[in-house]
Design a protein around this motif. Structure first.
Motif, PDB file in Angstrom:
ATOM      1  N   LEU A  52       0.848  -1.185   0.000  1.00 52.51           N
ATOM      2  CA  LEU A  52       0.000   0.000   0.000  1.00 52.51           C
ATOM      3  C   LEU A  52       0.889   1.243   0.000  1.00 52.51           C
ATOM      4  O   LEU A  52       1.866   1.313   0.758  1.00 52.51           O
ATOM      5  CB  LEU A  52      -0.880  -0.024   1.251  1.00 52.51           C
ATOM      6  N   THR A  53       0.593   2.203  -0.865  1.00 50.75           N
ATOM      7  CA  THR A  53       1.384   3.429  -0.904  1.00 50.75           C
ATOM      8  C   THR A  53       1.145   4.240   0.367  1.00 50.75           C
ATOM      9  O   THR A  53       0.162   4.015   1.084  1.00 50.75           O
ATOM     10  CB  THR A  53       1.032   4.279  -2.145  1.00 50.75           C
ATOM     11  N   ARG A  56      -2.132   5.651   0.970  1.00 45.32           N
ATOM     12  CA  ARG A  56      -3.151   4.616   1.152  1.00 45.32           C
ATOM     13  C   ARG A  56      -4.221   4.661   0.051  1.00 45.32           C
ATOM     14  O   ARG A  56      -5.347   4.249   0.256  1.00 45.32           O
ATOM     15  CB  ARG A  56      -3.783   4.701   2.543  1.00 45.32           C
ATOM     16  N   HIS A  58      -3.269   3.679  -3.346  1.00 50.16           N
ATOM     17  CA  HIS A  58      -2.812   2.833  -4.448  1.00 50.16           C
ATOM     18  C   HIS A  58      -2.102   1.592  -3.924  1.00 50.16           C
ATOM     19  O   HIS A  58      -1.588   1.583  -2.813  1.00 50.16           O
ATOM     20  CB  HIS A  58      -1.815   3.586  -5.346  1.00 50.16           C
ATOM     21  N   LEU A  59      -2.059   0.557  -4.769  1.00 49.05           N
ATOM     22  CA  LEU A  59      -1.211  -0.604  -4.526  1.00 49.05           C
ATOM     23  C   LEU A  59       0.010  -0.470  -5.419  1.00 49.05           C
ATOM     24  O   LEU A  59      -0.114  -0.194  -6.617  1.00 49.05           O
ATOM     25  CB  LEU A  59      -1.942  -1.907  -4.870  1.00 49.05           C
ATOM     26  N   ASP A  87       1.128   2.015 -10.473  1.00 50.91           N
ATOM     27  CA  ASP A  87       0.408   1.713  -9.231  1.00 50.91           C
ATOM     28  C   ASP A  87      -1.070   1.523  -9.550  1.00 50.91           C
ATOM     29  O   ASP A  87      -1.610   2.146 -10.464  1.00 50.91           O
ATOM     30  CB  ASP A  87       0.573   2.849  -8.221  1.00 50.91           C
ATOM     31  N   LEU A  90      -6.872   2.355  -5.742  1.00 52.62           N
ATOM     32  CA  LEU A  90      -7.880   1.650  -4.949  1.00 52.62           C
ATOM     33  C   LEU A  90      -9.278   2.215  -5.195  1.00 52.62           C
ATOM     34  O   LEU A  90     -10.267   1.506  -5.043  1.00 52.62           O
ATOM     35  CB  LEU A  90      -7.554   1.745  -3.462  1.00 52.62           C
ATOM     36  N   ALA A 107      -7.644  -6.228  -1.775  1.00 52.36           N
ATOM     37  CA  ALA A 107      -7.115  -5.267  -0.803  1.00 52.36           C
ATOM     38  C   ALA A 107      -8.225  -4.481  -0.113  1.00 52.36           C
ATOM     39  O   ALA A 107      -8.174  -4.253   1.094  1.00 52.36           O
ATOM     40  CB  ALA A 107      -6.143  -4.311  -1.495  1.00 52.36           C
TER      41      ALA A 107
END
Length: 126
Positions: A52-53, A56, A58-59, A87, A90, A107
Motif C-alpha cells: 500500500l502506498t 493509502r 494505491h497498490l 500503481d 484503490l 485489498a
C-alpha cells in the motif's frame, strides 16, 4: 513425490517462513521468500506482492514473479519494479471502490480471490 512427502515439504516451507519472520532483517528478502513459498505451496506460475502506498490510495507492485514468462522484478532481483508497472488505484475518481481489478478488490474487501486458471477467459469458465 507422494502426497505425504509433498505435505511435509509444504509444512517445512511454512516453518521456514515462520523462522524468517523473526530472523530476517532484510525486508525485501523476507517478502520475496514469502511470495516464493506461496507460489510453491499453491503451485502457481506467478505471484505479485503489492504494498500500500503511503497515501493509502494505491497498490504498488513490490515483487513480481512469473515463471513461464521468465519475469523477476523487485525483491532480491537486479530488476526494480519502478517504472515497470503503474500503481493500481484503490478508488475511482468519484471515490467509489475500484473493484474491477482482482488485487484491488482483495485489498479493499480483505477477501481471498482464488483464480483456478488465470490464463482462461471468463467465457471459458462459464
Amino acid at each position: 513425490m507422494d502426497m505425504q512427502d509433498d505435505l511435509f515439504q509444504r509444512l517445512e516451507q511454512l516453518n521456514d517462513i515462520g523462522a524468517s519472520l523473526s530472523n530476517e532483517r532484510d525486508l525485501n528478502r523476507l517478502l520475496e521468500k514469502i511470495l516464493l513459498a506461496a507460489k510453491d505451496i499453491t503451485r502457481a506460475d506467478g505471484g505479485t506482492l503489492y504494498l500500500l502506498t503511503e497515501d493509502r490510495r494505491h497498490l504498488h507492485f513490490e515483487i513480481v514473479r512469473t515463471d513461464s514468462l521468465y519475469l523477476a522484478f523487485g525483491g532480491t532481483s537486479a530488476q526494480s519494479t519502478s517504472g515497470k508497472f503503474p500503481d493500481l488505484p484503490l478508488y475511482r475518481e468519484d471515490g467509489s471502490p475500484n473493484d474491477t481489478m482482482v488485487a484491488v478488490h482483495a485489498a479493499i474487501t480483505g477477501q481471498v480471490v482464488n483464480i483456478a486458471d488465470a490464463y482462461t477467459t471468463g467465457s471459458e469458465e462459464r
